[in-house]
Every structure is written in C-alpha cells, then in structure tokens.
Scaffold this motif. Structure first.
Motif, PDB file in Angstrom:
ATOM      1  N   LEU A  12    -126.026 -85.423 -30.359  1.00 25.99           N
ATOM      2  CA  LEU A  12    -125.517 -84.346 -31.186  1.00 25.99           C
ATOM      3  C   LEU A  12    -126.548 -83.795 -32.152  1.00 25.99           C
ATOM      4  CD1 LEU A  12    -123.278 -82.610 -32.272  1.00 25.99           C
ATOM      5  CD2 LEU A  12    -122.574 -84.515 -33.695  1.00 25.99           C
TER       6      LEU A  12
ATOM      7  N   ASN B  60    -118.824 -92.630 -34.150  1.00 28.76           N
ATOM      8  CA  ASN B  60    -118.194 -91.429 -33.601  1.00 28.76           C
ATOM      9  C   ASN B  60    -117.314 -90.734 -34.651  1.00 28.76           C
ATOM     10  OD1 ASN B  60    -115.418 -90.503 -32.372  1.00 28.76           O
ATOM     11  ND2 ASN B  60    -116.969 -89.999 -30.850  1.00 28.76           N
ATOM     12  N   ALA B  67    -119.746 -83.217 -38.332  1.00 30.65           N
ATOM     13  CA  ALA B  67    -119.823 -81.986 -37.540  1.00 30.65           C
ATOM     14  C   ALA B  67    -118.944 -80.894 -38.150  1.00 30.65           C
ATOM     15  CB  ALA B  67    -119.408 -82.264 -36.097  1.00 30.65           C
ATOM     16  N   PRO B  70    -118.005 -78.861 -43.746  1.00 28.90           N
ATOM     17  CA  PRO B  70    -117.472 -77.842 -44.664  1.00 28.90           C
ATOM     18  C   PRO B  70    -115.987 -77.568 -44.444  1.00 28.90           C
ATOM     19  CG  PRO B  70    -119.008 -76.871 -43.072  1.00 28.90           C
ATOM     20  CD  PRO B  70    -119.103 -78.344 -42.918  1.00 28.90           C
ATOM     21  N   ALA B 302    -125.907 -81.554 -49.516  1.00 31.29           N
ATOM     22  CA  ALA B 302    -125.773 -80.342 -48.691  1.00 31.29           C
ATOM     23  C   ALA B 302    -127.143 -79.880 -48.199  1.00 31.29           C
ATOM     24  CB  ALA B 302    -125.083 -79.237 -49.481  1.00 31.29           C
ATOM     25  N   TYR B 305    -128.083 -82.108 -45.425  1.00 34.06           N
ATOM     26  CA  TYR B 305    -127.217 -81.793 -44.283  1.00 34.06           C
ATOM     27  C   TYR B 305    -127.853 -80.755 -43.351  1.00 34.06           C
ATOM     28  CZ  TYR B 305    -122.890 -80.398 -41.852  1.00 34.06           C
ATOM     29  OH  TYR B 305    -121.929 -80.125 -40.918  1.00 34.06           O
ATOM     30  N   GLN B 306    -128.741 -79.946 -43.927  1.00 30.70           N
ATOM     31  CA  GLN B 306    -129.306 -78.846 -43.146  1.00 30.70           C
ATOM     32  C   GLN B 306    -130.256 -79.306 -42.053  1.00 30.70           C
ATOM     33  OE1 GLN B 306    -130.760 -76.439 -46.455  1.00 30.70           O
ATOM     34  NE2 GLN B 306    -128.960 -75.146 -46.263  1.00 30.70           N
ATOM     35  N   ARG B 311    -129.638 -85.627 -41.242  1.00 33.44           N
ATOM     36  CA  ARG B 311    -128.187 -85.603 -41.492  1.00 33.44           C
ATOM     37  C   ARG B 311    -127.511 -86.940 -41.186  1.00 33.44           C
ATOM     38  NH1 ARG B 311    -125.526 -81.007 -38.165  1.00 33.44           N
ATOM     39  NH2 ARG B 311    -126.912 -79.741 -39.449  1.00 33.44           N
TER      40      ARG B 311
ATOM     41  N   LEU C   8    -120.554 -75.048 -50.156  1.00 32.89           N
ATOM     42  CA  LEU C   8    -119.994 -74.725 -48.840  1.00 32.89           C
ATOM     43  C   LEU C   8    -120.935 -73.811 -48.056  1.00 32.89           C
ATOM     44  CD1 LEU C   8    -116.207 -74.338 -49.711  1.00 32.89           C
ATOM     45  CD2 LEU C   8    -117.283 -76.119 -48.310  1.00 32.89           C
ATOM     46  N   ARG C  10    -124.124 -73.650 -48.283  1.00 33.51           N
ATOM     47  CA  ARG C  10    -125.247 -74.450 -47.804  1.00 33.51           C
ATOM     48  C   ARG C  10    -124.845 -75.263 -46.569  1.00 33.51           C
ATOM     49  NH1 ARG C  10    -128.176 -77.136 -52.816  1.00 33.51           N
ATOM     50  NH2 ARG C  10    -129.211 -75.163 -53.167  1.00 33.51           N
ATOM     51  N   LEU C  11    -123.643 -75.776 -46.583  1.00 34.73           N
ATOM     52  CA  LEU C  11    -123.196 -76.572 -45.436  1.00 34.73           C
ATOM     53  C   LEU C  11    -122.996 -75.691 -44.201  1.00 34.73           C
ATOM     54  CD1 LEU C  11    -120.617 -79.006 -47.130  1.00 34.73           C
ATOM     55  CD2 LEU C  11    -122.952 -79.519 -46.403  1.00 34.73           C
ATOM     56  N   PHE C  12    -122.377 -74.544 -44.415  1.00 34.98           N
ATOM     57  CA  PHE C  12    -122.174 -73.628 -43.271  1.00 34.98           C
ATOM     58  C   PHE C  12    -123.518 -73.136 -42.737  1.00 34.98           C
ATOM     59  CE2 PHE C  12    -117.715 -72.905 -44.898  1.00 34.98           C
ATOM     60  CZ  PHE C  12    -117.072 -73.328 -43.743  1.00 34.98           C
ATOM     61  N   ASP C  13    -124.403 -72.771 -43.653  1.00 40.14           N
ATOM     62  CA  ASP C  13    -125.727 -72.290 -43.234  1.00 40.14           C
ATOM     63  C   ASP C  13    -126.519 -73.382 -42.547  1.00 40.14           C
ATOM     64  OD1 ASP C  13    -125.136 -69.921 -44.336  1.00 40.14           O
ATOM     65  OD2 ASP C  13    -126.489 -70.071 -46.055  1.00 40.14           O
ATOM     66  N   GLY C  14    -126.360 -74.595 -43.077  1.00 42.96           N
ATOM     67  CA  GLY C  14    -127.165 -75.700 -42.584  1.00 42.96           C
ATOM     68  C   GLY C  14    -126.843 -76.071 -41.162  1.00 42.96           C
ATOM     69  N   ARG C  15    -125.656 -75.732 -40.761  1.00 42.46           N
ATOM     70  CA  ARG C  15    -125.253 -76.106 -39.412  1.00 42.46           C
ATOM     71  C   ARG C  15    -125.737 -75.040 -38.451  1.00 42.46           C
ATOM     72  NH1 ARG C  15    -119.216 -77.479 -39.363  1.00 42.46           N
ATOM     73  NH2 ARG C  15    -119.198 -75.233 -39.557  1.00 42.46           N
ATOM     74  N   THR C  16    -127.040 -75.101 -38.169  1.00 35.04           N
ATOM     75  CA  THR C  16    -127.640 -74.039 -37.379  1.00 35.04           C
ATOM     76  C   THR C  16    -127.186 -74.067 -35.928  1.00 35.04           C
ATOM     77  OG1 THR C  16    -129.533 -75.496 -37.267  1.00 35.04           O
ATOM     78  CG2 THR C  16    -129.682 -73.644 -38.799  1.00 35.04           C
ATOM     79  N   GLU C  17    -126.776 -75.229 -35.458  1.00 32.12           N
ATOM     80  CA  GLU C  17    -126.262 -75.287 -34.095  1.00 32.12           C
ATOM     81  C   GLU C  17    -124.966 -74.476 -34.058  1.00 32.12           C
ATOM     82  OE1 GLU C  17    -126.614 -77.625 -36.486  1.00 32.12           O
ATOM     83  OE2 GLU C  17    -126.132 -79.558 -35.572  1.00 32.12           O
ATOM     84  N   LEU C  19    -121.360 -73.845 -33.839  1.00 33.39           N
ATOM     85  CA  LEU C  19    -120.331 -74.810 -34.216  1.00 33.39           C
ATOM     86  C   LEU C  19    -119.534 -75.316 -33.016  1.00 33.39           C
ATOM     87  CD1 LEU C  19    -118.708 -76.427 -36.200  1.00 33.39           C
ATOM     88  CD2 LEU C  19    -117.323 -74.421 -36.642  1.00 33.39           C
ATOM     89  N   THR C  22    -121.468 -77.780 -31.171  1.00 35.33           N
ATOM     90  CA  THR C  22    -121.623 -79.031 -31.902  1.00 35.33           C
ATOM     91  C   THR C  22    -120.394 -79.900 -31.746  1.00 35.33           C
ATOM     92  OG1 THR C  22    -122.936 -77.892 -33.525  1.00 35.33           O
ATOM     93  CG2 THR C  22    -122.045 -80.014 -34.174  1.00 35.33           C
ATOM     94  N   GLN C  23    -119.243 -79.290 -31.981  1.00 32.66           N
ATOM     95  CA  GLN C  23    -118.009 -80.061 -31.928  1.00 32.66           C
ATOM     96  C   GLN C  23    -117.720 -80.555 -30.527  1.00 32.66           C
ATOM     97  OE1 GLN C  23    -114.600 -78.398 -33.872  1.00 32.66           O
ATOM     98  NE2 GLN C  23    -115.893 -77.494 -35.429  1.00 32.66           N
ATOM     99  N   GLN C  25    -119.715 -81.465 -28.491  1.00 28.52           N
ATOM    100  CA  GLN C  25    -120.574 -82.590 -28.135  1.00 28.52           C
ATOM    101  C   GLN C  25    -120.107 -83.906 -28.726  1.00 28.52           C
ATOM    102  OE1 GLN C  25    -124.778 -82.046 -28.642  1.00 28.52           O
ATOM    103  NE2 GLN C  25    -124.662 -79.969 -27.879  1.00 28.52           N
ATOM    104  N   VAL C  26    -119.212 -83.848 -29.716  1.00 32.65           N
ATOM    105  CA  VAL C  26    -118.678 -85.099 -30.248  1.00 32.65           C
ATOM    106  C   VAL C  26    -117.449 -85.453 -29.432  1.00 32.65           C
ATOM    107  CG1 VAL C  26    -117.922 -86.345 -32.295  1.00 32.65           C
ATOM    108  CG2 VAL C  26    -119.384 -84.349 -32.530  1.00 32.65           C
TER     109      VAL C  26
END
Lengths: 275, 478, 239
Positions: A12, B60, B67, B70, B302, B305-306, B311, C8, C10-17, C19, C22-23, C25-26
C-alpha cells in the motif's frame, strides 16, 4: 478463512514490497543445480578467505561447480545503510553482470545475502533495473541455508568432542529467517555439543558503520555478547564475518579466552579426516 | 574511509549515552526490566500461529485506518459532537496546551489530575500549566514517582522503570514523608492514600486516548491502576488529548489492537481496565464528568503522513515492545535519548515532532538488528524507516518529494567524498583489487589503531592472500 | 484557516495516491483468528477462572438456588466488610439482595444504595463504603474479564472506589472473546453507552521495579460470583 497476508497488505504505502515483511516466506528453494555463482563478499575476500574456501569446498563436495566471478567487489550495503543510495545502487548494479546464467547466487554471509535478497528490489524500485534486481534477489541464498535446504547436506563429524556456542547474525536470523539452519547443521555433528548462549538472539553490536559512529554503545553490546558466549563455551561459531570480527576482536583485545570461527570453516574442518 | 563518530551532529546524545553507560544502577535496572518484559511477551504470545495472524490483522486494521485518516477524523468529530463531546483541533503542542489552559480558565480550575498520557508529555503540559498557576498532578504511580523526582518518563509504558525500589523509597521518603521501606505494597498503599484525596479535589481530569473509534465516537483507555478511570469519572470535567493517528474505523477494530497491545507491552492477557467513553454524564446518571473535551493533536503527524513510506510510523499503538527488545535501549535507557518517546519508535517519530537536526544522532544509533520490527504488533518496518531517515539526513535533497524540513542537514563533503571514492573503486574491480592489496600490505605498517573500532577490539588482520587470489591460484594450478 | 482545516487539508493533500486505489489495496480485515475461539461452557468457565486467578481475581461458582444467601454467607466469612453498597430494590440484583436490608440472613451490615449524585456524598463513598455489589452485563472467558455498562442504578464509581468489588456474573452470559461480545450483542449497531468497561481483576500496578502490587487506586479485591445451573454444578465444583 484467514486469507490476508503481508504481501497483500504491505504494498500500500511503499513503492516496492517492504523487504522485512514478506520476503522469506516467499522464498522458493530450487532443485540442486549443477553450478552456482559464489559471491564472496568483501569481508570474506579480505579478512576470512578460509571461510570462503570452506564454503566452496563444501559445495564442490556436493558435486556443484562453483563459478567465482573474479570481478566481484561489494554488494553495496555499507553505502545503503549509511544513506548513500546512489552510490550503493551504482556498486550493486556493477555486480549484476557477474551472473549472466540463471544459476543460484550463494554468499557466505547473512548480512550481504540479506542486502541482495531483501533490499535490492527496494533500491532499484522505479528504475530501469527494477526487474533485473528482483530477478537477482530471487536467486540469492545464504550459503549454509543453501547447503541445508537445496543440497540436503549431511555432515559426518570426524573431530574430537567439543562444546560450541553459535551466534547467528541478526540478518540471518531476522532478515532471512534462517536461524534454524546453523543449529541444524551443528546438530548433525555427533561430537559437537551446541550450547545455547544466554540472550542468543541479541545483536552483538557490530551493525556496520554503527560500530564506529556509536562506539560506546557498540562496545557495551559486544562486551555483553562476548561474555555470554564465553559463559556458554570456549569456542564459538558464527554465520557472519561482521559479528566474528567484532566479537573475536573484542575477546582478543581484552585477552578473554574465546576462540571464534566462521560456521563454514568449522563445518569443513570437522568433516575432514585429519580434523 | 573517514567515518567520524557523530559527536558534532549528535550533540548532547553522546554525552548522555556516556553518562548512562557509566551508571551501573541504571544499566542494571534496565537490563533486569527488559529481560523480564521480553520473557513475559514471549510467554503471552507463545502460539506463533495465533500471534502472526493477530499481527497481520492488527497491521491491516491500522493500515485501513490510516488510508482513510482524514475521513475518519471527520467522522469521529461528528459522532463525538452528536454525543455531547466537545472536539478541538491543535496543530502543535503549543496550541494544544493553550486549549487545555482555556478550558481550565473557563472553569476556573486550579488543579488538574492526570491519567497517563504520552501526548501530554509531548506537549510538556505540566510545565505549561504550572506557569499559568495551575497544578497538574500525575496519578499513574510511575508518572507520580517521575513527577516527584522532577524527571521525565524513561519508558512509555513504565515511566519509572529506571529506578529501583530503594531509589523510589528514598524519593517518597524525602518528598512525601513515607517510611524508608522496601516493601512495594507499603509504598503503593502510601501513594494510594496520597492520591485519593487529590482525585476528590481536582477540578479537571486529563487523560490520553489509546484508541478512538470513529464509527461510535468512543474513546478507549487501557490501564491497570484505576487512576485512569478515576481521572475520567470523578472530576466534573474530563479533557482527553490524543494524537490524530489514534483513530480506528470500527469498534471491532479495537479487539486485535487491545489484545496485542497488552500482550506485547507487559505480557498481560488484558489490562485490569478497558474503559470506553462515549459521552459526558447524562441527566439521569449519578457520576461521571458533566463535560468531556477531546483535543486532537497534530504536532507534526499530518506532515509525516504526506510521505507514503514514513507514514507507517503512524501505525504505532505505543506498546513499547520495540524498546523492550532493543539492545541499544536496554543499554542506555530512556533518558539518554533526550526525547519524549525513546527507543526505536522514538528514533523514527521524534524527528517529525521536534525537528530532524534536534534528533540528529538517533537514526544512526541502531545496528538495524531488526528486533524491533520482529516484535512490533502492527509490523512497522522500523529498520527500513531508519535507513530512509539516514538517507534523508545526508541525501534528502535527492528524494523527490521529500517531506523532511531539514533534509540533508547532516551531509558533510568529507563523508560524501569518501562514499563517492568507495563507489568509484567498487565499480572498477581491477582498481578495487589493487586497493585491497594495498590494504593487506599496508597492514604491516599501519598503526594498530583504527580510532573508535580499536578502543575495545583488535584491528582486523587482512589475510595473506585474498579469496579471489586463492581462486586465481587454484584455477592456474588446474 | 482554522487548525482543523489546516490539519485536514494537509492529510487530504498528503494522500497523493488516488484514494479509491489506496483503499482498494487494503484488503478487508480477516477476524478469523479471534472468531475461531469457541469453547464449551465448562471450558469457558475454566478459562475464565484461570485467567482471573492469574490476576488475583477471586471466582466463586454458585448454583442458582438461594444464591444470594450463599453469597452473603461467603462474604461474611471471607471479608471484614460492614458497610455495603448495593443496587436499589427496583433493580433486578437489588431485588435479589433485598433480604440483606432487613438483616434476614443474620448479618449486621449497613446497607445503602447509590441513590444520589456523587457530589452530594463523595467523601462517604470514598471513605465509608467497604464493599459494593454490582451486576455485570457479560463475562469474557479468554481474558477473564467482566463487561459492565454502568447505569443510574449502578454508576461508574461503584465498581471502582470501594476497596472490595463484588460482581455477579450469570454463566449464560460468559462469552469466548471480547470480539464475540461485540458481534453477538451488536454494540456498534445499537450504540454505545456513556461508559462501557472491561474489568479483569483488582486494580494493580508494577510501576515499582516490576513488582506487582494490588489495590493501587481502585479495588483491592475483586470477587466474582458466577451463577450456574444445577447440572453445571458438579463440573464446576460449586458449593
């Protein structure tokens, strides 16, 4: 049913599969080959050639032809763990051409085998060499692991009764998951009594450049490890030259009665008629 | 090769390490405690198949939560608010402290009784409140002892692990007038009596949070002593502070985390209390706080986290198993790190909380032995992250994009040149062999000292003939 | 921008993959390792007793017939308690314990209920109650835990402040695992109470040199009476 596995969870967040997690479970042992490539590693080449020769002889005894690429140098680990990945990659890549045919690549070192097997895929992730690095990694085996699981090595002890303590390197134990290999091989030797040292899984304090970057902590660790080995037996064997250099060096410096040897040297010596 | 010890960049770390290593009681206390804790974990998790399945599941659960971090924080906020819990957000330690102070002032509070909270340690809250004239009193026995000694915790689960009974007895005698007794039951009873009054008088109870459940708006606290329950039940106001990463998606997600947390930390099947709080006191209820505040603290998380690889640091559930099993922590103890979180997790977390250069020596202070990753209940690849941070420290500018604010701060031209030279040689086998030959010959006139290495070891002696030479000889003779 | 929005963002931006990716894949969590723990009732009881014993929890198995009387007798023999806190008469447990009030079982205990907000009698609760008896919602065999949802009749501090906590557990409500409790009772679906608790033994600490000491801030003793049917009595050696 419980179906998830770390190989599914792990990718991931990392570009390549995190080596620590899935790797040794995915290891597939090949059938016994005609030939192998021998990657000596820089410490064996320079300081412990006898361990390398012992490994080669054990392989040849199994009827395997040992291909020794004369232009080999280093796996790149020192630079890798120091954060110089460009340099590590350049040196690692220089080794790729040494192994043109698909034979297994064997190393008399858990540490360097761990580097090639577990970290090459990460190191070359998102580069043109990615697939090549993965292919090389899959062919890499620590030599005692290879002797036990691929060659099904059976040892006949020719030596006198002796007590021995085994120190398995952290890379062999945890990165490669082969702590049982040294134990199994020693236990094949009828006259050898293997004594488990206290805190056997604890690191000896070598850690490559750690020993010189943090000499005080490293010294405290090697003092304890040396003592634990002495308390177990006057003779110890280990799977890695880094540990050997560290522990033996400390025993010599402090004039402690402890004699160390690479596991391969010991195994070879014990199985000779004049042992 | 010129690899210097990191004295300059590491600053105080080396001095503290030297002091700790020279302190025999400290070393004995840690060795004994860590040996005990390792044994307890091993016993509690001896079914390896169950252990590995649980670790798989726990990792997991944490990955799934991160994942959707936010989204889950928003869900948690909404759910908590709908149940009457007031939610605040703090970007850094200072802001979080100010929010606690504002609540104190609003309620005209003079004393705050605290359950154990590492985030509040991170905030240095006690100090901040003291300056504002508000007393913050630790109620966890270990934290209480540490506070009496005016120290900081040396372990995240067992704050006073660096002290033995004799030292604690002496301390309690001096500070609270107890008898000089080595009877642990007596000392514990004294602390109970001293703190019982204080629970009743406190205006506010402040606690940490082990897990927050987004789905139900529930704050979960794990503890043995009952001080956490008293803190969150007796005073009329409860403030919970938590790092933003502590949220999980579903209530059932806490089950594997709880199971592994206590077993990994101290080998207990479960702690005495698992306390789940979802709202303040309701009109018909007869106890519990009338007001509950939740402060969500970022403080560098945060930002961390980027980066997708870094992470993984946020998976941590603070069990402390990594430090219990760390050969470095065992030798130097928690205080030598000079950080809120010591040990392996501290090494990978602190650079994001208090600055990379401020924690300069930490990433290299590891043999990468992997004991931490082997026992981590949520499978954080700590050694890989340490290597990543080492790389950030010297070559962070080559990582694109790098989230580290002080990337490359540790780069020196000498070391860079040394590695450049090494790489140059190692790509040129003939030159490399000449170099190793020189090293072999050089051995005879080389001084018997290799700096740090030879302080406690002999110098390695190159063999008369290298393996490649032996192979060449052998092939010639065929 | 508020702290909330900054964090928030920063967290949204940080998740460059992406979404969704990403999800996806879990993988869904597999709780099999917890769900597979299934024991028979005798085995659950035994596991519960063993786990409790490990942490100095006292477990007494009673058959249902006249259990309150048997419990009272046991408590009289095994504790020094005089001042006792019980649920009120309109509570199921309070009703069962009603004879205590009249001293019908020959005891001279002072009995009271938690009938007023804590603010009005805090000092008394902290200093003048020796023992509190509460019901439990369920038990957990694997970890030796009691499940409590404090209510207006049995508030939070009842199981915490008095030096002895006595808990009544019906063996019919003894689950295998915490996971099973959450699943079967559908906690997440039905909504959580103000406070829910798992209690596994008396309060304890090991903060002084790893030496276990019981009764640090909470109860010094936890006594659990497990009620079983007659046919279980022999298996469990119940008095």
């Amino acid at each position: 049913m419980h179906t998830s596995s770390s190989s599914k969870v792990a990718p991931l967040y990392t570009n390549a599969a995190p080596a620590q997690q899935a790797s040794h479970r995915l290891k597939v042992y090949p059938p016994k080959p005609q030939k192998v490539y021998f990657f000596a590693t820089c410490l064996v080449d320079l300081f412990y050639p006898d361990a390398g020769m012992a490994g080669i002889q054990l392989l040849e005894q199994q009827g395997i032809e040992v291909l020794y690429p004369q232009t080999q140098t280093c796996c790149g680990q020192p630079a890798y763990t120091s954060g110089y990945h460009d340099q590590a990659r350049a040196v690692a890549q220089a080794q790729f051409d040494l192994f043109p045919e698909p034979w297994p690549i064997v190393l008399p070192s858990g540490s360097c085998a761990g580097m090639m097997r577990q970290h090459y895929p990460q190191l070359f992730a998102n580069t043109p060499e990615q697939a090549n690095a993965q292919a090389i990694a899959n062919r890499v085996f620590e030599l005692t692991d290879f002797l036990l699981h691929v060659c099904q090595l059976q040892l006949k002890d020719e030596g006198k009764p002796i007590k021995v303590a085994l120190h398995t390197s952290c890379s062999a134990r945890r990165e490669l998951g082969i702590a049982h290999v040294g134990e199994t091989l020693l236990d094949q030797l009828a006259q050898v009594e293997r004594i488990e040292p206290k805190r056997t899984s604890e690191c000896c304090g070598f850690g490559g450049t750690f020993a010189v970057r943090h000499p005080q902590i490293s010294a405290a660790m090697v003092e304890d490890k040396t003592q634990a080995l002495i308390d177990a037996a006057p003779h110890f064997v280990t799977t890695d030259c880094g540990c050997l250099m560290n522990i033996q060096g400390h025993a010599e410096k402090t004039r402690l009665k402890l004699q160390g040897e690479h596991l391969l040297s010991f195994l070879w010596r014990r199985t000779q008629n004049d042992a | 090769m010129t690899l210097k010890t990191d004295h300059l960049a590491g600053g105080q770390f080396y001095i503290r390490v030297q002091d700790a290593l020279a302190n025999a009681p400290i070393r004995a206390n840690f060795r004994k405690a860590m040996d005990g804790l390792m044994h307890k974990r091993a016993t509690a998790l001896e079914d390896t198949q169950e252990r590995e399945s649980l670790r798989e599941l726990a990792a997991n659960v944490r990955l799934r939560a991160l994942a959707r971090l936010p989204e889950l924080l928003i869900q948690l906020e909404k759910k908590c608010q709908s149940q009457g819990i007031q939610v605040h957000w703090a970007q850094d330690a200072q802001q979080a402290c100010e929010q606690v102070l504002a609540i104190c002032q609003q309620r005209q509070a003079r004393t705050v009784i605290k359950g154990k909270s590492m985030v509040s340690e991170e905030m240095e809250l006690n100090h901040f409140l003291a300056e504002a004239g508000i007393e913050a009193l630790e109620s966890d026995l270990g934290e209480y002892i540490v506070q009496l000694a005016q120290e900081t915790p040396s372990h995240i689960i067992m704050p006073a692990i660096h002290k033995n009974t004799q030292q604690i007895s002496q301390l309690m005698h001096e500070k609270t007038g107890t008898q000089l007794s080595h009877d642990v039951a007596y000392l514990t009873e004294c602390a109970r009596q001293q703190l019982r009054e204080r629970f009743q008088q406190a205006d506010i109870g402040l606690s940490g949070v082990n897990f927050a459940v987004a789905e139900t708006g529930t704050l979960c606290l794990v503890e043995n002593e009952g001080n956490g329950r008293l803190t969150t039940s007796v005073p009329s106001c409860h403030i919970a502070v938590m790092g933003i990463e502590k949220v999980v998606e579903h209530l059932e997600d806490v089950t594997p985390l709880l199971s592994l947390l206590t077993r990994s930390a101290t080998g207990q099947a479960i702690t005495t209390y698992f306390n789940m709080i979802s709202r303040p006191r309701q009109p018909d209820e007869k106890d519990g706080p009338e007001v509950v505040h939740l402060i969500l603290v970022d403080n560098g998380r945060a930002h961390l986290y980027q980066d997708p690889e870094l992470r993984d640091t946020l998976r941590c559930i603070r069990c402390g198993a990594c430090m219990n099993h760390c050969p470095v922590y065992t030798r130097i103890g928690g205080h030598a790190y000079g950080t809120t979180y010591p040990g392996p997790i501290g090494k990978i977390l602190m650079p994001h909380l208090t600055g990379f250069a401020n924690n300069a020596a930490l990433p290299s202070a590891s043999t990468l032995c992997g004991a931490c990753a082997e026992v981590c209940p949520v499978k954080i690849p700590i050694p890989d992250i340490l290597v990543r941070l080492r790389r950030e420290a010297v070559n962070g500018d080559q990582i694109n994009p790098s989230v580290m604010a002080e990337k490359g701060f540790k780069r020196t031209w000498k070391e860079a040149l040394a590695w450049q030279l090494w790489a140059y040689l190692a790509q040129r086998p003939r030159l490399y062999q000449i170099a190793t030959k020189i090293a072999r010959l050089g051995h005879y006139w080389m001084p018997q000292s290799l700096g740090a290495w030879t302080q406690v070891r002999t110098a390695p002696r190159p063999a008369a003939k290298s393996l490649s030479q032996l192979r060449r000889d052998a092939e010639k003779s065929l | 921008m508020s702290a909330r929005d900054t964090i928030l963002q920063r967290l949204f931006d940080g998740r460059t993959e992406a979404l969704g990716e990403t999800q996806a894949q879990v993988p869904a969590s597999q709780f099999h390792v917890l769900a597979q723990v299934k024991m028979s009732l005798p085995a659950r009881l035994q596991a519960f007793q063993q786990a409790m014993a490990k942490v100095e929890g006292e477990v007494i198995v009673l058959t249902r017939a006249q259990w309150p009387q048997k419990m009272a007798a046991w408590l009289a023999d095994h504790t020094q308690a005089q001042r006792i806190l019980v649920p009120p008469a309109h509570h199921v447990l309070g009703q069962a314990l009603a004879p205590l009030w009249q001293g019908q079982w020959g005891h001279t205990w002072q009995v009271r209920t938690y009938d007023a907000p804590i603010e009005t009698w805090q000092a008394e609760l902290f200093n003048e109650v020796d023992l509190a008896i509460t019901s439990t919602r369920a038990g957990i065999a694997q970890t030796g835990s009691l499940v409590l949802w404090p209510t207006p009749e049995e508030p939070r501090l009842m199981s915490l402040v008095p030096p002895i906590h006595v808990a009544i557990l019906d063996s019919q409500r003894l689950y295998n695992t915490f996971y099973e409790v959450l699943q079967v009772e559908a906690w997440a679906q039905q909504g959580m109470p103000t406070n829910a608790l798992l209690i596994s033994g008396p309060s304890k600490t090991a903060d002084i040199e790893q030496t276990l000491a019981y009764g640090v801030h909470g109860p010094k003793r936890l006594i659990v009476f497990v009620l079983v049917d007659e046919e279980m009595a022999e298996v469990c050696d119940a008095p």
